[in-house]
Design a protein around this motif. Structure first.
Motif, PDB file in Angstrom:
ATOM      1  N   ALA A 197      28.667 -14.428 -23.780  1.00  0.00           N
ATOM      2  CA  ALA A 197      30.057 -14.411 -24.036  1.00  0.00           C
ATOM      3  C   ALA A 197      31.065 -14.673 -22.678  1.00  0.00           C
ATOM      4  CB  ALA A 197      30.338 -13.406 -24.980  1.00  0.00           C
ATOM      5  N   LEU A 198      30.792 -13.503 -21.714  1.00  0.00           N
ATOM      6  CA  LEU A 198      31.570 -13.431 -20.554  1.00  0.00           C
ATOM      7  C   LEU A 198      31.136 -14.542 -19.659  1.00  0.00           C
ATOM      8  CD1 LEU A 198      31.181  -9.613 -19.954  1.00  0.00           C
ATOM      9  CD2 LEU A 198      33.156 -10.754 -20.816  1.00  0.00           C
ATOM     10  N   ALA A 199      29.883 -14.961 -19.741  1.00  0.00           N
ATOM     11  CA  ALA A 199      29.799 -16.331 -18.776  1.00  0.00           C
ATOM     12  C   ALA A 199      30.532 -17.487 -19.406  1.00  0.00           C
ATOM     13  CB  ALA A 199      28.129 -16.338 -18.754  1.00  0.00           C
ATOM     14  N   GLY A 200      30.741 -17.418 -20.420  1.00  0.00           N
ATOM     15  CA  GLY A 200      31.450 -18.677 -21.007  1.00  0.00           C
ATOM     16  C   GLY A 200      32.967 -18.707 -21.104  1.00  0.00           C
ATOM     17  N   ASP A 201      33.491 -17.306 -20.687  1.00  0.00           N
ATOM     18  CA  ASP A 201      35.060 -17.293 -20.625  1.00  0.00           C
ATOM     19  C   ASP A 201      35.295 -17.860 -19.334  1.00  0.00           C
ATOM     20  OD1 ASP A 201      37.357 -16.385 -20.274  1.00  0.00           O
ATOM     21  OD2 ASP A 201      37.019 -14.197 -21.070  1.00  0.00           O
ATOM     22  N   PRO A 202      36.183 -19.002 -19.357  1.00  0.00           N
ATOM     23  CA  PRO A 202      36.726 -19.315 -18.017  1.00  0.00           C
ATOM     24  C   PRO A 202      37.553 -18.510 -17.039  1.00  0.00           C
ATOM     25  CG  PRO A 202      37.779 -20.472 -20.004  1.00  0.00           C
ATOM     26  CD  PRO A 202      36.527 -19.773 -20.541  1.00  0.00           C
ATOM     27  N   ALA A 203      38.236 -17.470 -17.909  1.00  0.00           N
ATOM     28  CA  ALA A 203      38.916 -16.465 -17.124  1.00  0.00           C
ATOM     29  C   ALA A 203      37.949 -15.411 -16.551  1.00  0.00           C
ATOM     30  CB  ALA A 203      39.679 -15.630 -18.392  1.00  0.00           C
ATOM     31  N   VAL A 204      36.684 -15.400 -16.554  1.00  0.00           N
ATOM     32  CA  VAL A 204      35.768 -14.753 -15.859  1.00  0.00           C
ATOM     33  C   VAL A 204      35.392 -15.313 -14.650  1.00  0.00           C
ATOM     34  CG1 VAL A 204      33.872 -13.392 -16.036  1.00  0.00           C
ATOM     35  CG2 VAL A 204      35.421 -13.325 -17.870  1.00  0.00           C
ATOM     36  N   ARG A 205      35.553 -14.827 -13.523  1.00  0.00           N
ATOM     37  CA  ARG A 205      35.080 -15.565 -12.147  1.00  0.00           C
ATOM     38  C   ARG A 205      33.973 -14.563 -11.326  1.00  0.00           C
ATOM     39  NH1 ARG A 205      38.327 -19.808 -10.627  1.00  0.00           N
ATOM     40  NH2 ARG A 205      37.427 -19.700  -8.428  1.00  0.00           N
TER      41      ARG A 205
END
Length: 261
Positions: free
Chosen positions: A56-64
């Motif tokens: 889920a976090l890998a697919g979140d564009p806000a997560v770099r």
């Protein structure tokens, strides 16, 4: 002596208190291993939950970038064996979570205090980087339990610290201090007490500001995927990151990279 009703309630309370917390702020996802009753030992449910959370976090564009840490003064004291059912293989659960963390497509950093032992060291080794606070302790302990450490985990450990240190840790199951872990190459940085959070926040801000294209390609190459030069050449040709980086340099401003995995 069998388990009493009170013992059962205490165990259920401890299991309910075991969870993976996460937040996302300023481009950085923070995942917190929280099981205070057992020094943040990973329960079976926590091992199972980690891969889905990472997806889920890998697919979140806000997560770099992603930080993995432990609640309170301990990173993770290993696996909570008491949480396993009779048909569950603790090695398989840990390896699945470890591989999901290693495959996370953005930079990962383990922020370590206190004990980083057993499954905790396995998770830390699966991160790209490891920063620790003075006083932390590290150990890979399957030899105390007669468990064969997974081949993939052994290779990952040896790639970090070299075969001699990997054998030292695996053969002896002894804990080593943070100074030794730094000398062995397990740690990237060792911080004075009270400085870990500040340094991690500072460094992850740097990571979040850099080109994800550069980072993703470098991560694959450094991890041994040397067969994908053509793939990354094509990605770079289709990306505006290089043009933006040059323009930002010439205009003396911060770049605004747009490529995402």
């Amino acid at each position: 002596m069998g388990m009493t009703a009170r013992d059962s309630i205490r165990r259920m309370d401890a299991d309910l208190d075991a969870t993976l917390l996460h937040t996302v702020a300023d481009g950085v996802a923070t995942v917190v291993i929280s099981h205070p009753a057992k020094r943040n030992a990973m329960t079976a449910a926590m091992w199972r939950a980690l891969p889905d959370l990472l997806t889920a976090l890998a697919g979140d564009p806000a997560v770099r970038a992603l930080v993995l840490t432990g609640a309170g003064p301990t990173f993770c004291a290993g696996a909570d064996i008491s949480s396993l059912t009779g048909d569950e293989d603790p090695r398989a659960l840990a390896v699945t979570a470890e591989e999901a963390l290693a495959a996370f497509p953005k930079p990962t950093l383990a922020a370590i205090r206190g004990f980083c032992v057993g499954g905790g060291s396995q998770l830390a080794a699966a991160c790209d980087l490891r920063f620790a606070e003075e006083g932390a302790s590290f150990g890979v302990t399957p030899a105390k339990l007669g468990i064969v450490y997974p081949a993939s985990s052994t290779r990952r450990l040896a790639s970090l610290v070299g075969p001699a240190w990997a054998k030292y840790l695996l053969f002896s199951a002894e804990l080593i201090g943070a100074d030794q872990a730094l000398r062995a190459g397990f740690l990237n940085e060792l911080l004075p007490a009270g400085q870990l959070d500040k340094r991690v926040a500072e460094f992850t801000r740097i990571l979040a500001s850099r080109s994800q294209l550069t980072q993703a390609a470098a991560k694959e190459f450094a991890d041994g995927r040397t067969d994908r030069d053509g793939h990354w050449d094509a990605r770079a040709a289709a990306s505006d990151d290089a043009a933006e980086g040059v323009a930002a340099f010439l205009e003396r401003r911060a770049p605004r990279f747009t490529w995402t995995p």
